[in-house]
Enzyme design. Structure first.
Site, PDB file in Angstrom:
ATOM      1  N   GLU A  67       0.822  -1.217   0.000  1.00 39.57           N
ATOM      2  CA  GLU A  67       0.000   0.000   0.000  1.00 39.57           C
ATOM      3  C   GLU A  67       0.855   1.265   0.000  1.00 39.57           C
ATOM      4  O   GLU A  67       0.562   2.238  -0.697  1.00 39.57           O
ATOM      5  CB  GLU A  67      -0.922  -0.006   1.241  1.00 39.57           C
ATOM      6  CG  GLU A  67      -1.832   1.191   1.392  1.00 39.57           C
ATOM      7  CD  GLU A  67      -2.818   1.329   0.260  1.00 39.57           C
ATOM      8  OE1 GLU A  67      -3.753   0.525   0.194  1.00 39.57           O
ATOM      9  OE2 GLU A  67      -2.649   2.246  -0.589  1.00 39.57           O
ATOM     10  N   ILE A 101      -2.090   7.639   1.452  1.00 34.97           N
ATOM     11  CA  ILE A 101      -3.385   7.518   0.760  1.00 34.97           C
ATOM     12  C   ILE A 101      -3.708   6.048   0.516  1.00 34.97           C
ATOM     13  O   ILE A 101      -2.888   5.329  -0.057  1.00 34.97           O
ATOM     14  CB  ILE A 101      -3.357   8.261  -0.595  1.00 34.97           C
ATOM     15  CG1 ILE A 101      -3.002   9.732  -0.378  1.00 34.97           C
ATOM     16  CG2 ILE A 101      -4.681   8.110  -1.328  1.00 34.97           C
ATOM     17  CD1 ILE A 101      -2.811  10.497  -1.678  1.00 34.97           C
ATOM     18  N   GLY A 104      15.118  18.682   3.659  1.00 37.67           N
ATOM     19  CA  GLY A 104      14.894  17.240   3.622  1.00 37.67           C
ATOM     20  C   GLY A 104      13.701  16.810   2.778  1.00 37.67           C
ATOM     21  O   GLY A 104      13.264  15.671   2.848  1.00 37.67           O
ATOM     22  N   GLU A 141      16.072  14.820  -2.228  1.00 38.53           N
ATOM     23  CA  GLU A 141      17.336  14.153  -1.957  1.00 38.53           C
ATOM     24  C   GLU A 141      18.498  14.895  -2.610  1.00 38.53           C
ATOM     25  O   GLU A 141      18.297  15.721  -3.498  1.00 38.53           O
ATOM     26  CB  GLU A 141      17.254  12.714  -2.477  1.00 38.53           C
ATOM     27  CG  GLU A 141      16.226  11.905  -1.699  1.00 38.53           C
ATOM     28  CD  GLU A 141      16.190  10.454  -2.111  1.00 38.53           C
ATOM     29  OE1 GLU A 141      17.259   9.832  -2.164  1.00 38.53           O
ATOM     30  OE2 GLU A 141      15.085   9.949  -2.391  1.00 38.53           O
ATOM     31  N   LYS A 180       5.228   4.626  -9.714  1.00 37.23           N
ATOM     32  CA  LYS A 180       3.926   4.558  -9.046  1.00 37.23           C
ATOM     33  C   LYS A 180       2.811   4.369 -10.075  1.00 37.23           C
ATOM     34  O   LYS A 180       1.890   3.568  -9.886  1.00 37.23           O
ATOM     35  CB  LYS A 180       3.698   5.831  -8.236  1.00 37.23           C
ATOM     36  CG  LYS A 180       4.645   5.954  -7.039  1.00 37.23           C
ATOM     37  CD  LYS A 180       4.611   7.356  -6.445  1.00 37.23           C
ATOM     38  CE  LYS A 180       5.518   7.456  -5.221  1.00 37.23           C
ATOM     39  NZ  LYS A 180       5.762   8.853  -4.815  1.00 37.23           N
ATOM     40  N   GLY A 198       6.206  11.288   4.128  1.00 37.46           N
ATOM     41  CA  GLY A 198       6.280  11.632   5.545  1.00 37.46           C
ATOM     42  C   GLY A 198       6.228  10.388   6.404  1.00 37.46           C
ATOM     43  O   GLY A 198       5.575   9.404   6.080  1.00 37.46           O
TER      44      GLY A 198
END
Lengths: 417, 417
Positions: free
Chosen positions: A130, A137, A188, A191, A206, A303
């Site tokens: 997931e 989400i 942050g 990258e 994705k 996050g």
């Protein structure tokens, strides 16, 4: 059943807090079921970087895979190391060892999707991913649910938090790309090597996972047309804003009959639209089914806590079905589909080019005219801005790629219709 | 397992098409599972209105409940009659008879939530009601999933397709409320008696279901502050638009410590926001959890196919767990919470009043000043428009309700912050 965690990075530590340190309600899922008096915990953490802050993992750190693979008390492995080869091997070995696997690794899933699904099925275990798309989400689970009734024919979304942060910040402050990327890196949000984000590889992976699922056919990362956002400048943001639009980095795929069309590119949306108002690290994913119509899912695309939430949701899913008779029906990704280009995506195009001289202006206008009628042309200092009539994406893209050989400093984007 | 359908109205016929007539992929969920060679079908339809178009239900129509309740081959009943008392009784009888129940009836669920959950648990069956909130949006299932990990502290959304159609249309065309309601009625988007929609009862029921689930405490329809949209006029739409806002009919609840605050009222959102761009029959629902942050779910809040999709999703859920050892953990709605007013909702207020004379203007301005500082006042023909500084909703609402006794033609709405 005990759980092992591979990798104690940001997401890994978030997962550890949820499962072992009682942050959130994880344990509450078990306390009142007679047969599960105590909730499962992470008993081993594979982490080979001794310099990491290992938090409250005292006595659980292991450094060799065999300590997990050969531990029969471990029935579920959470793979959050990132990277490609080692995590891929570990996931395979865990599945072969009869352990359920939860991962957030979009690179591994998009690259070895069919192989890993098959391996899970052959070994009577479940593979869940997931968190590999859309962070917190719940899109993978929702897509699977809708697919039980619907033929899904379209997927589109803002799927990368880093580039959405950059574009949102540029739009908000009229800032330039380079400065905003540097800012994102300093806090942050990007990258040190931002290639995967700003060149579209992350979005493409994705999109390939969602499209493979939805269209029941392996759509590989390489099958997806992708174009980065590094050419966008403050001047574009200003002009696009004055036109009443907002630029977003969109992943989009469409199934028509047996043809799949995919693209990852900057697209302009009207200010008054849902997409234009998805900002910063938030993501949105739209799926369209033949019965349900369009559904959209919005939330934090990255996050620690949000992503850990998605991972632990998968863990709960697996713990809930352990011991049940019928494992969920495995995905079949064996439909034969034609992987097409971007022909199906159509729209007016916005283009800005920096000009060295009058000759360059002629080059731009001539090139555009080979594929589209110009609707608006603005020449301003040493820049030209063109908006065309509606044409097919592949025609414009081909022309623009060629144009960049002689007019290197330019940015273009389709206007979403 | 056979299925019975109660009610062959719009949604009922949509469900029948999906389950019995192979529209969509329902049957595909069963064909490759050895133990379920044939997919379940609806074998009886309770419909007592002989004037209805009964489609392809030949031989399945029954008119007496006992023909379903006493039929042991029927293990699952889909209750889609609408209304209150008869459907409530039928759902209870079906649960008592050991039959799983799926319903879209928000009135029955919101009124008898705890009783029906208990009855299902006592009889070892499952009650599902995904389509009772948000039409085709998978919000009930998603909320349950997030609640396994999160403490949910806020729910807000555009939950009524009829009023969102009316407000969207008024905004789009600058039309007046009465004309737009009449239009909505003429095309079947509003009922002959539109009270439940335009006075907020429909939204309130949906909000009470979601809030009861999220806060694990029965929040009754009566506990929800609600205010209709019938006072809005074309003049408001114009002024609100010129201020850069869009009016939406919002259901909103917040949990703070042991206090629950709820409201259903017109609210102004900035044009550049997600809420402002949810139009026509589409709904959106936002939930906020302490780990996941904010999630939003968007889709068709009404309509035959989308709602039938949600109903059949529940049917599949139940068919999938039949025979498994552990039924899903039942919801507990027994937390003791204080049902508060609207104090927690704060914001600037917009108010428009039609004036008969100068004295009425003084009344309006004096009344507003008792609770708020005026930020902007525009007097235009026989109307006054006021925008206040930020104050608590309950203070403004109380003042405005009293003001309406002497200044009956006015509309007001909080500006969302």
């Amino acid at each position: 059943m005990n759980i092992a965690l591979l990798g104690f990075g940001t997401i890994g530590s978030g997962v550890y807090e949820l499962i072992n340190l009682n942050k959130g309600k994880f344990a509450g899922n078990f306390t009142d079921v007679e047969s599960r008096k105590s909730s499962p915990v992470i008993t081993k953490v594979l982490e080979r970087d001794a310099s990491k802050d290992l938090g409250d993992t005292v006595g659980k750190i292991v450094t060799h895979p065999s300590e997990i693979l050969e531990d029969e008390s471990i029935g579920l492995v959470i793979a959050l190391m990132g990277g490609m080869d080692f995590e891929y091997e570990m996931i395979k070995e865990c599945l072969r060892a009869g352990k359920h696997v939860v991962t957030a690794n979009k690179a591994v899933i998009s690259e070895y999707f069919q192989e890993l699904l098959t391996l899970a099925e052959e070994n009577g275990v479940v593979l869940r991913y997931e968190a590999s798309v859309g962070g917190g989400i719940p899109i993978i689970g929702s897509l699977k649910e809708e697919m039980k009734i619907n033929r899904v024919t379209e997927i589109k979304g803002i799927l990368n938090g880093t580039t959405n942060f950059i574009l949102s910040k540029m739009t908000e402050e009229g800032a330039d790309f380079g400065d905003t990327l540097a800012l994102a890196q300093s806090i942050g949000f990007a990258e040190a090597d931002p290639t995967a984000d700003v060149e579209g590889y992350d979005v493409s992976r994705k999109l390939s996972i969602l499209s493979s699922m939805a269209y029941e056919s392996i759509i590989r990362d390489e099958d997806v047309y992708k174009r980065g956002i590094t050419d966008i400048r403050a001047a574009d943001i200003e002009m696009i804003g004055s036109m009443g639009y907002v630029v977003k980095y969109l992943g989009h795929s469409i199934l028509e009959e047996k043809n799949v069309y995919t693209t990852v590119e900057p697209v302009l949306f009207k200010e008054a639209s849902i997409m234009s108002n998805v900002n910063s690290e938030f993501n949105i994913i739209s799926i369209t089914g033949d019965i349900i119509g369009e559904l959209q899912f919005y939330g934090k695309g990255a996050g620690k806590d949000a992503t850990a939430n998605a991972v632990v949701g998968d863990v709960l899913y697996i713990l809930n079905i352990v011991g049940e008779q019928n494992l969920p029906k495995p995905l079949r990704l064996n439909r034969k589909l034609n992987k097409m280009g971007t022909e199906v995506f159509k729209g007016k195009y916005y283009l800005r080019a920096n000009l060295d001289d009058k000759e360059m202006l002629d080059q731009v206008l001539t090139a555009v005219e080979t594929v589209a009628a110009r609707k608006t042309v603005i020449v301003n200092d040493n820049q030209v801005y063109v908006v065309t009539n509606a044409i097919a994406a592949n025609d414009f893209n081909k022309m623009a790629e060629k144009l960049k050989e002689t007019v290197p400093e330019c940015f273009y984007a389709r206007i979403y219709e």
